[in-house]
Design an enzyme around this catalytic site. Structure first.
Site, PDB file in Angstrom:
ATOM      1  N   ASN A 117       0.820  -1.198   0.000  1.00  0.00           N
ATOM      2  CA  ASN A 117       0.000   0.000   0.000  1.00  0.00           C
ATOM      3  C   ASN A 117       0.868   1.267   0.000  1.00  0.00           C
ATOM      4  O   ASN A 117       2.038   1.220  -0.335  1.00  0.00           O
ATOM      5  CB  ASN A 117      -1.007   0.004   1.150  1.00  0.00           C
ATOM      6  CG  ASN A 117      -2.360   0.554   0.729  1.00  0.00           C
ATOM      7  OD1 ASN A 117      -2.453   1.652   0.197  1.00  0.00           O
ATOM      8  ND2 ASN A 117      -3.413  -0.215   0.966  1.00  0.00           N
ATOM      9  N   HIS A 143       3.579   0.150  -2.627  1.00  0.00           N
ATOM     10  CA  HIS A 143       4.014  -1.257  -2.698  1.00  0.00           C
ATOM     11  C   HIS A 143       5.530  -1.414  -2.765  1.00  0.00           C
ATOM     12  O   HIS A 143       6.057  -2.247  -3.517  1.00  0.00           O
ATOM     13  CB  HIS A 143       3.359  -1.962  -3.878  1.00  0.00           C
ATOM     14  CG  HIS A 143       1.870  -2.101  -3.783  1.00  0.00           C
ATOM     15  ND1 HIS A 143       1.220  -2.284  -2.572  1.00  0.00           N
ATOM     16  CD2 HIS A 143       0.897  -2.076  -4.742  1.00  0.00           C
ATOM     17  CE1 HIS A 143      -0.089  -2.382  -2.792  1.00  0.00           C
ATOM     18  NE2 HIS A 143      -0.301  -2.255  -4.089  1.00  0.00           N
ATOM     19  N   HIS A 217      -1.047  -9.840  -3.760  1.00  0.00           N
ATOM     20  CA  HIS A 217      -1.810  -8.900  -4.590  1.00  0.00           C
ATOM     21  C   HIS A 217      -2.454  -9.583  -5.796  1.00  0.00           C
ATOM     22  O   HIS A 217      -2.415  -9.059  -6.913  1.00  0.00           O
ATOM     23  CB  HIS A 217      -0.905  -7.758  -5.048  1.00  0.00           C
ATOM     24  CG  HIS A 217      -1.639  -6.491  -5.393  1.00  0.00           C
ATOM     25  ND1 HIS A 217      -2.526  -6.412  -6.441  1.00  0.00           N
ATOM     26  CD2 HIS A 217      -1.620  -5.262  -4.832  1.00  0.00           C
ATOM     27  CE1 HIS A 217      -3.005  -5.178  -6.517  1.00  0.00           C
ATOM     28  NE2 HIS A 217      -2.483  -4.463  -5.552  1.00  0.00           N
ATOM     29  N   SER A 218      -3.063 -10.731  -5.591  1.00  0.00           N
ATOM     30  CA  SER A 218      -3.795 -11.354  -6.693  1.00  0.00           C
ATOM     31  C   SER A 218      -5.043 -10.542  -7.030  1.00  0.00           C
ATOM     32  O   SER A 218      -5.710  -9.982  -6.154  1.00  0.00           O
ATOM     33  CB  SER A 218      -4.196 -12.783  -6.337  1.00  0.00           C
ATOM     34  OG  SER A 218      -3.086 -13.653  -6.414  1.00  0.00           O
ATOM     35  N   GLU A 358      -6.508  -7.430  -0.240  1.00  0.00           N
ATOM     36  CA  GLU A 358      -5.154  -7.508   0.297  1.00  0.00           C
ATOM     37  C   GLU A 358      -5.195  -7.402   1.826  1.00  0.00           C
ATOM     38  O   GLU A 358      -5.494  -6.349   2.376  1.00  0.00           O
ATOM     39  CB  GLU A 358      -4.291  -6.387  -0.278  1.00  0.00           C
ATOM     40  CG  GLU A 358      -4.282  -6.324  -1.789  1.00  0.00           C
ATOM     41  CD  GLU A 358      -3.979  -4.925  -2.283  1.00  0.00           C
ATOM     42  OE1 GLU A 358      -2.872  -4.406  -1.998  1.00  0.00           O
ATOM     43  OE2 GLU A 358      -4.852  -4.329  -2.956  1.00  0.00           O
TER      44      GLU A 358
END
Length: 394
Positions: A117, A143, A217-218, A358
């Protein structure tokens, strides 16, 4: 295809549940029907510009759920689960090859860190020292910066013990990487279980105080093969509040109740029901949902799993339930997908064709003393677990 069996026999403290992983090879059972052979199959996935080679690991459980992971970014490139009719389809967005992930990926399937994030303006102060990070998302750091954990090659080690098999990834981030202090050693373990769970265990240590916030992070689309948008997915989130954001998606520091807002997913609600209520300032800032929900932990210990979210795709019947040890959940409704990306099998990823859930600590926590701390110090161990349970409903 030649199948290779790779086994690591020994104990792994992070793996505490029964697991069974296999892929690529089958053996004949005594009845003559094929059965899954308990192994992990690896194959080359490509070579980076610097000469580093990457691998792709295929994992399959006894029910045929199959997951593919590359050690580039720890990316889950594919995850196939059955619908209510028993037909398997891929429920994560991504690419067919390494070059596409390197060239243009909005974190499809990746491990994100050191800090999942956003961190406001790429700055934080720790123990009296100010640190400046790479800025890669408007005025903010996102990220982990320009080369976060999603863009490095992890060491990969398949393992096997009396309970089953899995894949352990580890990476050592040197002091100063992307502006973060301390040398950090991180381990992530993926485990696919016989009862159709994906367990993701995170562990990290450091030699200097530093923020750590890791997540997976899918982009999910339970319709399968990104065949339509995610607006019909029915979502439940176990949270009474969110952390509102400013126009650059940085938390204001407030904890705001979801009651009476488009952010109330305490009961099952279609994602498309309120995603475009632009009279709501937060919806307008995010162009939909791109916010952190404050999970209801109910006094549970820090290391205890609590329900985070449940997703149901009514047409296929596929379901996914998420439990986690984390205090927050970032729900992103694919607002920046715009049809410019062509993914696996030629699928075009249009507006809101994928959603991210997430599990993590809150965004920009190093700059908000009232948020749960993300600071890891020497002698401490960062540990986190998130479990995804796949199923179907009639």
């Amino acid at each position: 295809m030649v199948c290779s069996r790779i086994a690591y026999r020994g104990s792994l403290a992070l793996v505490t549940v029964a697991t069974l992983l296999a892929g690529g090879c089958t053996v004949a059972s005594q009845s003559g029907a094929p059965s899954v052979s308990p192994n992990v199959v690896s194959a080359p996935f490509g070579t980076l510009a610097n000469g580093q080679r990457t691998e792709l690991f295929t994992l399959r459980n006894a029910h045929g759920i199959e997951m593919q992971v590359t050690n580039y970014g720890g990316i889950i490139t594919s995850l196939k689960t059955p619908d209510r009719a028993g037909q398997f389809a891929d429920i994560v967005l991504g690419y067919d090859n390494l070059a596409a992930y390197v060239a243009n990926s909005p974190y499809f399937g990746a491990i994100v860190g050191r800090y999942a994030n956003r961190i406001a303006r790429g700055h934080f102060t720790l123990d009296g020292a100010q640190y400046t990070l790479a800025v890669n998302n408007g005025p903010n750091s996102l990220h982990g910066g320009l080369r976060g954990f999603d863009k490095v090659v992890w060491n990969a080690r398949p393992f096997q013990n009396e309970d089953g098999q899995g894949l352990t990834l580890d990476y050592t981030s040197p002091n100063g990487e992307e502006g973060y202090p301390g040398t950090v050693h991180t381990t992530v373990t993926y485990t696919l279980t016989p009862d159709d769970r994906l367990i993701v265990d995170y562990q990290a240590t450091t030699d200097k105080a530093t923020p750590i916030n890791l997540s997976q992070h899918s982009y999910w689309n339970l319709a399968g093969n990104a065949s339509r948008d995610i607006l019909g997915h029915v979502l439940t989130i176990n949270a009474d509040a969110i952390t509102p954001v400013d126009s650059t998606l940085i938390p204001t520091g407030e904890i705001a109740p979801v009651q009476g807002t488009p952010f109330d997913f305490r009961t099952p609600t279609a994602i498309g029901a309120r995603v475009d209520q632009r009279e709501n300032t937060q919806i307008r800032y995010g162009n939909g949902y791109d916010h952190n929900w404050v999970l209801n932990r109910g006094g549970a210990p820090q290391n205890a799993l609590v329900p985070a979210a449940r997703v149901v795709e009514p047409t296929s019947g596929r379901t996914m339930a998420i439990t986690t040890t984390e205090p927050g959940l970032q729900f992103y409704s694919g607002n920046f997908l715009d049809g410019s990306i062509t993914g696996k099998g030629g699928a075009v990823y249009r507006f809101r064709y994928g959603l991210a859930l997430e599990t993590q600590h809150y965004p920009d926590s190093p700059n908000h003393p009232n948020f749960p701390s993300t600071i890891l110090r020497p002698g401490q161990q960062y540990r986190s677990r998130t479990v995804y349970k796949f199923g179907v409903t009639q």
